[in-house]
Design a protein around this motif. Sequence first.
Motif, PDB file in Angstrom:
ATOM      1  N   ILE A  16     -18.376 -60.900  -3.060  1.00  0.00           N
ATOM      2  CA  ILE A  16     -18.466 -59.702  -2.229  1.00  0.00           C
ATOM      3  C   ILE A  16     -19.908 -59.521  -1.786  1.00  0.00           C
ATOM      4  CG2 ILE A  16     -17.913 -57.259  -2.046  1.00  0.00           C
ATOM      5  CD1 ILE A  16     -16.195 -57.510  -4.500  1.00  0.00           C
ATOM      6  N   HIS A  17     -20.097 -59.415  -0.467  1.00  0.00           N
ATOM      7  CA  HIS A  17     -21.437 -59.266   0.083  1.00  0.00           C
ATOM      8  C   HIS A  17     -21.767 -57.810   0.378  1.00  0.00           C
ATOM      9  CE1 HIS A  17     -21.937 -63.611   0.946  1.00  0.00           C
ATOM     10  NE2 HIS A  17     -20.640 -63.570   1.146  1.00  0.00           N
ATOM     11  N   ARG A  18     -22.983 -57.445   0.126  1.00  0.00           N
ATOM     12  CA  ARG A  18     -23.579 -56.220   0.647  1.00  0.00           C
ATOM     13  C   ARG A  18     -22.869 -54.933   0.244  1.00  0.00           C
ATOM     14  NH1 ARG A  18     -26.402 -59.999   1.046  1.00  0.00           N
ATOM     15  NH2 ARG A  18     -27.631 -60.645   2.842  1.00  0.00           N
ATOM     16  N   ILE A  19     -22.604 -54.775  -1.021  1.00  0.00           N
ATOM     17  CA  ILE A  19     -22.149 -53.478  -1.491  1.00  0.00           C
ATOM     18  C   ILE A  19     -23.308 -52.499  -1.355  1.00  0.00           C
ATOM     19  CG2 ILE A  19     -21.513 -52.179  -3.559  1.00  0.00           C
ATOM     20  CD1 ILE A  19     -19.886 -54.495  -4.466  1.00  0.00           C
ATOM     21  N   GLY A  20     -23.017 -51.287  -0.909  1.00  0.00           N
ATOM     22  CA  GLY A  20     -24.085 -50.306  -0.809  1.00  0.00           C
ATOM     23  C   GLY A  20     -23.943 -49.351   0.351  1.00  0.00           C
ATOM     24  N   ILE A  50     -24.899 -61.649  -9.999  1.00  0.00           N
ATOM     25  CA  ILE A  50     -25.297 -60.448  -9.260  1.00  0.00           C
ATOM     26  C   ILE A  50     -26.578 -60.730  -8.502  1.00  0.00           C
ATOM     27  CG2 ILE A  50     -26.033 -58.051  -9.434  1.00  0.00           C
ATOM     28  CD1 ILE A  50     -24.286 -57.722 -11.856  1.00  0.00           C
ATOM     29  N   ASP A  51     -26.545 -60.467  -7.211  1.00  0.00           N
ATOM     30  CA  ASP A  51     -27.693 -60.669  -6.340  1.00  0.00           C
ATOM     31  C   ASP A  51     -28.118 -59.327  -5.768  1.00  0.00           C
ATOM     32  OD1 ASP A  51     -29.659 -61.564  -4.679  1.00  0.00           O
ATOM     33  OD2 ASP A  51     -28.307 -62.397  -3.182  1.00  0.00           O
ATOM     34  N   ASP A  66     -14.311 -64.877   0.037  1.00  0.00           N
ATOM     35  CA  ASP A  66     -15.743 -64.651   0.236  1.00  0.00           C
ATOM     36  C   ASP A  66     -15.852 -63.670   1.403  1.00  0.00           C
ATOM     37  OD1 ASP A  66     -18.432 -64.726   0.766  1.00  0.00           O
ATOM     38  OD2 ASP A  66     -18.603 -66.901   0.791  1.00  0.00           O
ATOM     39  N   VAL A  67     -16.108 -62.383   1.109  1.00  0.00           N
ATOM     40  CA  VAL A  67     -15.980 -61.353   2.134  1.00  0.00           C
ATOM     41  C   VAL A  67     -17.138 -60.366   2.113  1.00  0.00           C
ATOM     42  CG1 VAL A  67     -13.451 -61.491   2.045  1.00  0.00           C
ATOM     43  CG2 VAL A  67     -14.654 -59.805   0.631  1.00  0.00           C
ATOM     44  N   SER A  68     -17.281 -59.647   3.232  1.00  0.00           N
ATOM     45  CA  SER A  68     -18.194 -58.519   3.310  1.00  0.00           C
ATOM     46  C   SER A  68     -17.435 -57.271   2.900  1.00  0.00           C
ATOM     47  CB  SER A  68     -18.733 -58.358   4.735  1.00  0.00           C
ATOM     48  OG  SER A  68     -19.514 -59.461   5.104  1.00  0.00           O
ATOM     49  N   PHE A  69     -17.923 -56.586   1.897  1.00  0.00           N
ATOM     50  CA  PHE A  69     -17.205 -55.463   1.306  1.00  0.00           C
ATOM     51  C   PHE A  69     -16.900 -54.359   2.303  1.00  0.00           C
ATOM     52  CE2 PHE A  69     -17.935 -51.178  -0.390  1.00  0.00           C
ATOM     53  CZ  PHE A  69     -16.818 -51.036  -1.173  1.00  0.00           C
ATOM     54  N   TYR A  70     -17.860 -54.023   3.166  1.00  0.00           N
ATOM     55  CA  TYR A  70     -17.711 -52.857   4.010  1.00  0.00           C
ATOM     56  C   TYR A  70     -16.743 -53.065   5.184  1.00  0.00           C
ATOM     57  CZ  TYR A  70     -21.457 -55.489   6.335  1.00  0.00           C
ATOM     58  OH  TYR A  70     -22.223 -56.473   6.903  1.00  0.00           O
ATOM     59  N   LEU A 119     -16.795 -63.913 -10.389  1.00  0.00           N
ATOM     60  CA  LEU A 119     -17.178 -62.842  -9.467  1.00  0.00           C
ATOM     61  C   LEU A 119     -18.653 -62.962  -9.103  1.00  0.00           C
ATOM     62  CD1 LEU A 119     -16.656 -60.151  -7.971  1.00  0.00           C
ATOM     63  CD2 LEU A 119     -17.204 -58.982 -10.126  1.00  0.00           C
ATOM     64  N   GLU A 120     -18.937 -62.895  -7.806  1.00  0.00           N
ATOM     65  CA  GLU A 120     -20.310 -62.837  -7.307  1.00  0.00           C
ATOM     66  C   GLU A 120     -20.465 -61.563  -6.474  1.00  0.00           C
ATOM     67  OE1 GLU A 120     -21.879 -66.374  -5.457  1.00  0.00           O
ATOM     68  OE2 GLU A 120     -20.411 -67.634  -6.503  1.00  0.00           O
ATOM     69  N   ILE A 121     -21.488 -60.795  -6.788  1.00  0.00           N
ATOM     70  CA  ILE A 121     -21.730 -59.534  -6.082  1.00  0.00           C
ATOM     71  C   ILE A 121     -23.124 -59.551  -5.480  1.00  0.00           C
ATOM     72  CG2 ILE A 121     -21.938 -57.035  -6.303  1.00  0.00           C
ATOM     73  CD1 ILE A 121     -20.097 -57.164  -8.700  1.00  0.00           C
ATOM     74  N   SER A 122     -23.201 -59.226  -4.204  1.00  0.00           N
ATOM     75  CA  SER A 122     -24.487 -59.065  -3.532  1.00  0.00           C
ATOM     76  C   SER A 122     -24.585 -57.605  -3.105  1.00  0.00           C
ATOM     77  CB  SER A 122     -24.567 -59.980  -2.307  1.00  0.00           C
ATOM     78  OG  SER A 122     -25.729 -59.709  -1.559  1.00  0.00           O
ATOM     79  N   TYR A 123     -25.628 -56.888  -3.570  1.00  0.00           N
ATOM     80  CA  TYR A 123     -25.683 -55.459  -3.266  1.00  0.00           C
ATOM     81  C   TYR A 123     -27.098 -55.010  -2.962  1.00  0.00           C
ATOM     82  CZ  TYR A 123     -27.608 -54.091  -7.845  1.00  0.00           C
ATOM     83  OH  TYR A 123     -28.421 -53.921  -8.939  1.00  0.00           O
ATOM     84  N   TYR A 124     -27.178 -53.889  -2.256  1.00  0.00           N
ATOM     85  CA  TYR A 124     -28.472 -53.328  -1.879  1.00  0.00           C
ATOM     86  C   TYR A 124     -29.090 -52.583  -3.047  1.00  0.00           C
ATOM     87  CZ  TYR A 124     -27.510 -54.414   2.986  1.00  0.00           C
ATOM     88  OH  TYR A 124     -27.249 -55.075   4.155  1.00  0.00           O
TER      89      TYR A 124
END
Length: 207
Positions: free
Chosen positions: A156-160, A204-205, A136-140, A176-181
């Motif tokens: 993955i948190h905060r792709i963008g 997807i969030d 469970d990580v922040s992508f950037y 897979l869980e993706i959180s993106y702007y």
Amino acid sequence: MDSSSSRPKLKSVPQIKINTWIKTAVNSKVENVEIYDETLDKFSFEMPSCIFNLNTITVLKLSGVTVKTPYVDLPSLKVLHLNKVLFPNVKSFQDLLYGCPLLQDLALKIWGTTDPHRYERFSINKEELKNLISADVSFYSFTTLESLSNVKALRIHRIGFSPLPDTTIFYNLIHLEISYYSYSSDETILQCLRNCPKLETLTIDKV
């Protein structure tokens, strides 16, 4: 140290007293350590180094603390969750991961360093995390996601902030869980999906 929702906070407790508690737990061969500093004075509590050289500990969860340990040897650790943890530099964080050869569950939500180059991304040798099952990580934070390529579950948190740094294939990934702007490129999300040939569950969030 408590896993319940009513866990005690470190407010107004002198560090020397908390260190005494921790050392007592270490001497008792504790297996599960959870320390949360939820006071306004974040990072004022520095983790004693004895925690990071304990061969019985299997679960370590930290929040709101500072970690300054020169040497890490956690041969039994399987669960490592870090949230709002401050390190002196990126290398000290890498050393923590490298000192956990059996690590299976990694959560890295918010972390930082006091180093002037603290915003640099980091990379982790894939072989150092070969037993990892869930992340469970922040992508950037990462220069590459290859070190996570063996996991079966990934959040993955905060792709963008930037395009994907590589084309790592997640051959074992089924959840897979993706959180993106909202301003992220659709192609970025599509690339994530193309890299997961065995995917069964997707969430997807959009922020």
